[in-house]
Design a protein around this motif. Structure first.
Motif, PDB file in Angstrom:
ATOM      1  N   GLN A   8       0.821  -1.205   0.000  1.00 19.90           N
ATOM      2  CA  GLN A   8       0.000   0.000   0.000  1.00 19.90           C
ATOM      3  C   GLN A   8       0.866   1.271   0.000  1.00 19.90           C
ATOM      4  O   GLN A   8       0.572   2.243  -0.698  1.00 19.90           O
ATOM      5  N   VAL A   9       1.969   1.245   0.765  1.00 19.03           N
ATOM      6  CA  VAL A   9       2.870   2.404   0.797  1.00 19.03           C
ATOM      7  C   VAL A   9       3.515   2.619  -0.572  1.00 19.03           C
ATOM      8  O   VAL A   9       3.652   3.749  -1.063  1.00 19.03           O
ATOM      9  N   ALA A  10       3.940   1.514  -1.231  1.00 19.73           N
ATOM     10  CA  ALA A  10       4.531   1.647  -2.564  1.00 19.73           C
ATOM     11  C   ALA A  10       3.514   2.197  -3.555  1.00 19.73           C
ATOM     12  O   ALA A  10       3.838   3.036  -4.408  1.00 19.73           O
ATOM     13  N   HIS A  11       2.271   1.722  -3.455  1.00 19.80           N
ATOM     14  CA  HIS A  11       1.226   2.229  -4.343  1.00 19.80           C
ATOM     15  C   HIS A  11       0.981   3.716  -4.095  1.00 19.80           C
ATOM     16  O   HIS A  11       0.804   4.502  -5.049  1.00 19.80           O
ATOM     17  N   GLN A  12       0.958   4.105  -2.823  1.00 23.64           N
ATOM     18  CA  GLN A  12       0.772   5.522  -2.503  1.00 23.64           C
ATOM     19  C   GLN A  12       1.946   6.370  -3.009  1.00 23.64           C
ATOM     20  O   GLN A  12       1.762   7.494  -3.486  1.00 23.64           O
ATOM     21  N   ALA A  13       3.183   5.836  -2.931  1.00 26.16           N
ATOM     22  CA  ALA A  13       4.344   6.583  -3.442  1.00 26.16           C
ATOM     23  C   ALA A  13       4.240   6.775  -4.951  1.00 26.16           C
ATOM     24  O   ALA A  13       4.530   7.856  -5.485  1.00 26.16           O
ATOM     25  N   LYS A  14       3.811   5.690  -5.653  1.00 21.74           N
ATOM     26  CA  LYS A  14       3.633   5.823  -7.089  1.00 21.74           C
ATOM     27  C   LYS A  14       2.556   6.844  -7.426  1.00 21.74           C
ATOM     28  O   LYS A  14       2.694   7.643  -8.353  1.00 21.74           O
ATOM     29  N   GLU A  15       1.467   6.792  -6.666  1.00 23.78           N
ATOM     30  CA  GLU A  15       0.395   7.758  -6.914  1.00 23.78           C
ATOM     31  C   GLU A  15       0.860   9.191  -6.619  1.00 23.78           C
ATOM     32  O   GLU A  15       0.498  10.141  -7.334  1.00 23.78           O
ATOM     33  N   LEU A  16       1.669   9.344  -5.584  1.00 17.02           N
ATOM     34  CA  LEU A  16       2.192  10.681  -5.255  1.00 17.02           C
ATOM     35  C   LEU A  16       3.139  11.184  -6.347  1.00 17.02           C
ATOM     36  O   LEU A  16       3.106  12.367  -6.708  1.00 17.02           O
ATOM     37  N   ARG A  17       3.971  10.305  -6.901  1.00 12.08           N
ATOM     38  CA  ARG A  17       4.846  10.694  -8.006  1.00 12.08           C
ATOM     39  C   ARG A  17       4.034  11.100  -9.219  1.00 12.08           C
ATOM     40  O   ARG A  17       4.328  12.081  -9.904  1.00 12.08           O
ATOM     41  N   ARG A  18       2.958  10.323  -9.534  1.00 15.45           N
ATOM     42  CA  ARG A  18       2.108  10.675 -10.671  1.00 15.45           C
ATOM     43  C   ARG A  18       1.429  12.018 -10.452  1.00 15.45           C
ATOM     44  O   ARG A  18       1.355  12.856 -11.355  1.00 15.45           O
TER      45      ARG A  18
END
Length: 206
Positions: free
Chosen positions: A16-26
């Motif tokens: 979930q943290v990795a997904h949130q980091a990807k979403e934050l980068r996008r």
């Protein structure tokens, strides 16, 4: 089982943290693109505004220096001047002070200036007349000479100190003779001055 379940829960949290980091980068890339879309046109408008401001300043300077008619009207232009222009001519008038200065300049008379006369008793010539050819011949007969300045002072002590020093410097450039300066300086007392110099030996080159 409890340990495996805790590890699985941590693994899910990491995903979930990795997904949130990807979403934050996008989201960051999206915001950066929106900022670029907003700022780049503003930068272009600012650049155009600077060019326009420079052109307007240059045109106003030409109008101020040359006048509106001369600054805006050219023989090659097909368009006429705008109807809103209003040019006023001016005349240069001279005041009374300027007229007085001009009148004084036209009636100017140069004043005669009397040159100072020679004071009585000052009839001695500043430069001595010496027979340099005879001095060179005398020196040629006396070669070799160990100290040129002492030799001049010994044989021509009646000459002024300035004349002796001039002869000393002129004879050093005489072609056909060999001059050697000593390493140790010596003092030579003339009529009014004392000279500290390196003795120059004069001889005939071998």
């Amino acid at each position: 089982m409890s340990v495996q379940g805790a590890l699985y829960s941590h693994r899910l949290q990491l995903r979930q943290v990795a997904h949130q980091a990807k979403e934050l980068r996008r989201f960051g890339r999206l915001v950066a693109q929106q900022c670029a879309d907003t700022l780049l046109p503003l930068r272009e408008e600012l650049r155009q505004h600077n060019v326009l401001t420079s052109a307007i300043s240059l045109l106003l300077g030409q109008v101020r220096k040359r006048g509106l008619r001369r600054a805006l009207s050219r023989p090659t232009d097909k368009t006429a001047l705008p109807v809103w222009r209003n040019e006023r001519g001016f005349k240069l008038q001279l005041g009374d002070e300027v007229r007085a200065v001009m009148a004084a300049a036209r009636q100017y008379q140069p004043q005669a200036v009397a040159f100072p006369k020679d004071e009585p008793g000052d009839d001695a010539p500043l430069l001595e007349q010496v027979d340099e050819a005879a001095i060179r011949a005398h020196l040629a007969r006396s070669l070799p000479v160990e100290n040129l300045l002492d030799w001049l002072h010994r044989h021509y002590a009646h000459l002024q100190d300035a004349t002796l020093l001039r002869l000393f410097h002129d004879l050093q450039h005489e072609p056909g003779w060999q001059f050697e300066a000593a390493s140790q300086p010596e003092k030579t007392t003339l009529q009014t001055i004392r000279v500290l110099h390196h003795p120059h030996r004069v001889s005939i080159p071998q």
